[in-house]
Each structure stands twice: as structure tokens, then as C-alpha cells.
Design a protein around this motif. Structure first.
Motif, PDB file in Angstrom:
ATOM      1  N   GLU A  36       0.834  -1.217   0.000  1.00 36.73           N
ATOM      2  CA  GLU A  36       0.000   0.000   0.000  1.00 36.73           C
ATOM      3  C   GLU A  36       0.865   1.263   0.000  1.00 36.73           C
ATOM      4  O   GLU A  36       0.339   2.373   0.025  1.00 36.73           O
ATOM      5  CB  GLU A  36      -0.968  -0.041   1.203  1.00 36.73           C
ATOM      6  CG  GLU A  36      -2.020  -1.143   1.042  1.00 36.73           C
ATOM      7  CD  GLU A  36      -2.796  -1.434   2.319  1.00 36.73           C
ATOM      8  OE1 GLU A  36      -2.431  -2.404   3.003  1.00 36.73           O
ATOM      9  OE2 GLU A  36      -3.747  -0.706   2.614  1.00 36.73           O
ATOM     10  N   PHE A  42       6.275 -10.069  -3.480  1.00 36.31           N
ATOM     11  CA  PHE A  42       7.028 -11.036  -4.304  1.00 36.31           C
ATOM     12  C   PHE A  42       6.129 -12.067  -4.973  1.00 36.31           C
ATOM     13  O   PHE A  42       6.359 -12.451  -6.119  1.00 36.31           O
ATOM     14  CB  PHE A  42       8.067 -11.757  -3.420  1.00 36.31           C
ATOM     15  CG  PHE A  42       9.146 -10.826  -2.944  1.00 36.31           C
ATOM     16  CD1 PHE A  42       9.038 -10.176  -1.729  1.00 36.31           C
ATOM     17  CD2 PHE A  42      10.260 -10.566  -3.740  1.00 36.31           C
ATOM     18  CE1 PHE A  42      10.017  -9.281  -1.296  1.00 36.31           C
ATOM     19  CE2 PHE A  42      11.253  -9.686  -3.315  1.00 36.31           C
ATOM     20  CZ  PHE A  42      11.126  -9.039  -2.091  1.00 36.31           C
ATOM     21  N   PHE A 174      18.755 -15.432  -2.138  1.00 31.91           N
ATOM     22  CA  PHE A 174      18.584 -16.873  -1.923  1.00 31.91           C
ATOM     23  C   PHE A 174      19.963 -17.532  -1.975  1.00 31.91           C
ATOM     24  O   PHE A 174      20.783 -17.215  -2.830  1.00 31.91           O
ATOM     25  CB  PHE A 174      17.672 -17.467  -3.005  1.00 31.91           C
ATOM     26  CG  PHE A 174      16.230 -17.092  -2.809  1.00 31.91           C
ATOM     27  CD1 PHE A 174      15.622 -16.212  -3.682  1.00 31.91           C
ATOM     28  CD2 PHE A 174      15.504 -17.589  -1.726  1.00 31.91           C
ATOM     29  CE1 PHE A 174      14.297 -15.843  -3.501  1.00 31.91           C
ATOM     30  CE2 PHE A 174      14.163 -17.229  -1.540  1.00 31.91           C
ATOM     31  CZ  PHE A 174      13.570 -16.353  -2.429  1.00 31.91           C
ATOM     32  N   SER A 202       3.599 -14.143   3.263  1.00 33.21           N
ATOM     33  CA  SER A 202       3.059 -15.455   2.830  1.00 33.21           C
ATOM     34  C   SER A 202       3.644 -16.559   3.714  1.00 33.21           C
ATOM     35  O   SER A 202       3.273 -17.721   3.602  1.00 33.21           O
ATOM     36  CB  SER A 202       3.443 -15.706   1.370  1.00 33.21           C
ATOM     37  OG  SER A 202       4.873 -15.712   1.246  1.00 33.21           O
TER      38      SER A 202
HETATM   39  N1  APR Z   1      -2.503  -6.337   3.136  1.00 32.07           N
HETATM   40  C1  APR Z   1      -2.447  -7.626   3.575  1.00 32.07           C
HETATM   41  N2  APR Z   1      -1.765  -8.604   2.928  1.00 32.07           N
HETATM   42  C2  APR Z   1      -1.136  -8.253   1.779  1.00 32.07           C
HETATM   43  C3  APR Z   1      -1.172  -6.945   1.247  1.00 32.07           C
HETATM   44  C4  APR Z   1      -1.890  -5.967   1.978  1.00 32.07           C
HETATM   45  N3  APR Z   1      -1.972  -4.682   1.575  1.00 32.07           N
HETATM   46  N4  APR Z   1      -0.451  -6.942   0.088  1.00 32.07           N
HETATM   47  C5  APR Z   1       0.012  -8.208  -0.094  1.00 32.07           C
HETATM   48  N5  APR Z   1      -0.396  -8.980   0.926  1.00 32.07           N
HETATM   49  C6  APR Z   1      -0.053 -10.388   1.184  1.00 32.07           C
HETATM   50  C7  APR Z   1       0.015 -11.277  -0.040  1.00 32.07           C
HETATM   51  O1  APR Z   1      -1.233 -11.884  -0.265  1.00 32.07           O
HETATM   52  C8  APR Z   1       1.067 -12.304   0.386  1.00 32.07           C
HETATM   53  O2  APR Z   1       0.468 -13.404   1.054  1.00 32.07           O
HETATM   54  O3  APR Z   1       1.264 -10.350   1.696  1.00 32.07           O
HETATM   55  C9  APR Z   1       1.952 -11.559   1.386  1.00 32.07           C
HETATM   56  C10 APR Z   1       3.297 -11.204   0.807  1.00 32.07           C
HETATM   57  O4  APR Z   1       3.967 -12.424   0.591  1.00 32.07           O
HETATM   58  P1  APR Z   1       5.328 -12.454  -0.283  1.00 32.07           P
HETATM   59  O5  APR Z   1       5.132 -11.703  -1.533  1.00 32.07           O
HETATM   60  O6  APR Z   1       5.748 -13.886  -0.337  1.00 32.07           O
HETATM   61  O7  APR Z   1       6.358 -11.615   0.611  1.00 32.07           O
HETATM   62  P2  APR Z   1       7.131 -12.095   1.898  1.00 32.07           P
HETATM   63  O8  APR Z   1       6.304 -13.029   2.729  1.00 32.07           O
HETATM   64  O9  APR Z   1       7.656 -10.883   2.558  1.00 32.07           O
HETATM   65  O10 APR Z   1       8.360 -12.913   1.243  1.00 32.07           O
HETATM   66  C11 APR Z   1       9.376 -13.325   2.108  1.00 32.07           C
HETATM   67  O11 APR Z   1      10.731 -13.959   0.232  1.00 32.07           O
HETATM   68  O12 APR Z   1      11.617 -13.609  -1.841  1.00 32.07           O
HETATM   69  C12 APR Z   1      11.865 -13.517  -0.505  1.00 32.07           C
HETATM   70  O13 APR Z   1      13.429 -12.052   0.450  1.00 32.07           O
HETATM   71  C13 APR Z   1      12.144 -12.093  -0.094  1.00 32.07           C
HETATM   72  O14 APR Z   1      11.670 -11.089   2.055  1.00 32.07           O
HETATM   73  C14 APR Z   1      11.099 -11.819   0.987  1.00 32.07           C
HETATM   74  C15 APR Z   1      10.701 -13.210   1.423  1.00 32.07           C
END
Ligand code: APR
Ligand code: ZN
Length: 261
Positions: A36, A42, A174, A202
Motif C-alpha cells: 500500500e 514477491f 537466496f 506469505s
Molecule cells: N494487506 C495484507 N496482505 C497483503 C497486502 C496488503 N496490503 N499486500 C500483499 N499482501 C499479502 C500477499 O497476499 C502475500 O500473502 O502479503 C503476502 C506477501 O507475501 P510475499 O510476496 O511472499 O512476501 P514475503 O512473505 O515478505 O516474502 C518473504 O521472500 O523472496 C523472498 O526475500 C524475499 O523477504 C522476501 C521473502
């Protein structure tokens, strides 16, 4: 509160009560808290790994073979990261720290938005995009120096002035280990936590995705605020499937209401 169904209202109240009665609550955040603020996450649709294959762009072996690939991606996504501003979700977590209701934010994010929103105890377990160093002699470089070097050294990506080795932002790719202090400190905090507020992750990348298990093992409660399901939902005490930028401020508001009762 009007936009939320009654059920969400009950969950927000439950989350507020858990945090209000906690002694060692912490927050664990992922890229979802920054979407937001205009930074793609990712793994959602249109996320970073959809455009840039992580095995090519986000992996340390690939980086060492051909740093230019990583810098090609960095050049595209970094400007957005640098200009992003915190959103109400970040400010809500900073306020929970000020209220002494969370002891720290453990973040997988590299965008520094928690600190910009006022959070002080922040552990960046995947590093920080604003710090750069040389893989050879460990010399450190500022963002401004890197931006200047990127203009001159497009072909192979920026290299060190002193030893000509490749430069890299202090972000964990990674195949790399986590920064030691942040890794062990976040495990210790997760073990001690009676409540872990998990926002926008996630929970799919180890070892960070194991941190909630440390809290569960010590009978702590998980509160998950995420707009998609996660593997830990059924183990969580509260799961709110909604935007962090909406829900986190409402939890703070509910805590204040309970404090006045
Ligand atoms: N509000 C609530 N949830 C949200 C929002 C939001 N505004 N925007 C996205 N999401 C959720 C998505 O549905 C998803 O489940 O946030 C989650 C983000 O997950 P990822 O994209 O996997 O990010 P993250 O969990 O931080 O990934 C962990 O993976 O690639 C590596 O180093 C990278 O730090 C990262 C790590
Ligand atoms: Zn060097």
C-alpha cells in the motif's frame, strides 16, 4: 469500522485484547505491509518474482556469475523503493511500539519504511536496500555513490574503486545466510513472545517462516493479518484476511477504546 463485516470487528477486538494483555508481543512483517506504499510484493499476482525469476535475479550464485543481471532488476525496482513512503499499517506498528505493546518489529522487508514510520526496534532479517558493500574488501558505499556508478558502469554493474570486486546491496539473496545478530535475536524474541502479530507475509521462506513456530511452541498466540491464506492460519488464534493498511490502524483504535473503558 463500517466497511468491515461484523465478524472482522470481533476479530479486531480479539486481536486488540491479546495485544493489550500481552507482556512480550512482537510483530513479524513481510512485503504485504509495503504494497500500500506502492512497492510490489514477491508472490502476489504481478509480484516481483513473476517478472524476475528468483533463480536468475535473486540468487547469490547467479549474482556472482553475472552481477549485471541483478543490477538490471535493481535499476528498475530500486527508484520505487527509495521514494516510497510509509502507509497507515507502518504507522500503526510504530504506535504499538510507542504504547509498549510490541517490543520489536522483525521485518523481511528491505525498504526501511518501518523506521521511516517511527518504529525504533526493527530487525531487518533480509537486510536493507540502502546499504551497499564490496564483496571483496567489504568497503561500504552510499546509495548516492552507487547511483553515480550505475550510470558509468552499466555493463557489469558497479565494482569496487579499491579492489574491482562486484558491489552488492546489503540484502539477503537466496543461498545466502541471514545476518547473524538479527537471525538469533529474532529467534530469541519469537521464543519469548506471548503474542506474535504477523502482517503481510506469505510465510513461505525459511528460516523466517519458522519464527511463528517458536512462539507456538511456548504456547504463544499468533495474530495473522494477510489478504491471502497462509500455511499457519489454522494454528493462529486470530486470522484477519484483509489489508494491513486498514486493519492495523483499527486494532490500535480498538486498543485505545478498550483502555478508556
Ligand atoms: N494487506 C495484507 N496482505 C497483503 C497486502 C496488503 N496490503 N499486500 C500483499 N499482501 C499479502 C500477499 O497476499 C502475500 O500473502 O502479503 C503476502 C506477501 O507475501 P510475499 O510476496 O511472499 O512476501 P514475503 O512473505 O515478505 O516474502 C518473504 O521472500 O523472496 C523472498 O526475500 C524475499 O523477504 C522476501 C521473502
Ligand atoms: Zn573492494
Amino acid at each position: 469500522m463500517k466497511i468491515l463485516k461484523l465478524l472482522e470487528k470481533k476479530k479486531i477486538q480479539h486481536a486488540a485484547e491479546l495485544l493489550l494483555n500481552s507482556k512480550e508481543a512482537i510483530a513479524l512483517t513481510g512485503a504485504g505491509v509495503s504494497t500500500e506504499s506502492g512497492i510490489p510484493d514477491f508472490r502476489s499476482e504481478g509480484g516481483i518474482w513473476e517478472k524476475y525469476k528468483p533463480e536468475i535475479y535473486g540468487n547469490i550464485e547467479a549474482f556472482l556469475k553475472n552481477p549485471a543481471k541483478f543490477w538490471e532488476m535493481a535499476q528498475k525496482i530500486a527508484p520505487n523503493l527509495f521514494k516510497a513512503k510509509p502507509n497507515p499499517g507502518h504507522y500503526a506498528l510504530a504506535e504499538l511500539e510507542k504504547m509498549d505493546l510490541i517490543k520489536a518489529v522483525i521485518t523481511q522487508n528491505i525498504d526501511e519504511l518501518h523506521q521511516k514510520a517511527g518504529s525504533v526496534i526493527v530487525y531487518e532479517v533480509h537486510g536493507n536496500i540502502n546499504r551497499f558493500s564490496c564483496l571483496g574488501c567489504k568497503a561500504s558505499y552510499t546509495k548516492e555513490q552507487i547511483i553515480r556508478k550505475m550510470k558509468r558502469e552499466k555493463k557489469h554493474g558497479p565494482s569496487c574503486e579499491y579492489c574491482a570486486s562486484p558491489l552488492k546491496p546489503s540484502v539477503v539473496l537466496f543461498g545466502e545466510g541471514l545476518p547473524r545478530f538479527e537471525k538469533y535475536q529474532s529467534q530469541a524474541l519469537a521464543q519469548k513472545a506471548d503474542v506474535m502479530l504477523i502482517a503481510g507475509s506469505s510465510l513461505s521462506v525459511a528460516p523466517v517462516c519458522d519464527l511463528p513456530l517458536y512462539t507456538l511452541r511456548e504456547k504463544g498466540d499468533l495474530i495473522i493479518v494477510n489478504d491471502q491464506p497462509t500455511d499457519l492460519d489454522e494454528k493462529a488464534t486470530v486470522v484477519i484476511r484483509h489489508k494491513t493498511g486498514t486493519i492495523l490502524p483499527l486494532i490500535v483504535e480498538e486498543i485505545k477504546r478498550l483502555q478508556e473503558e
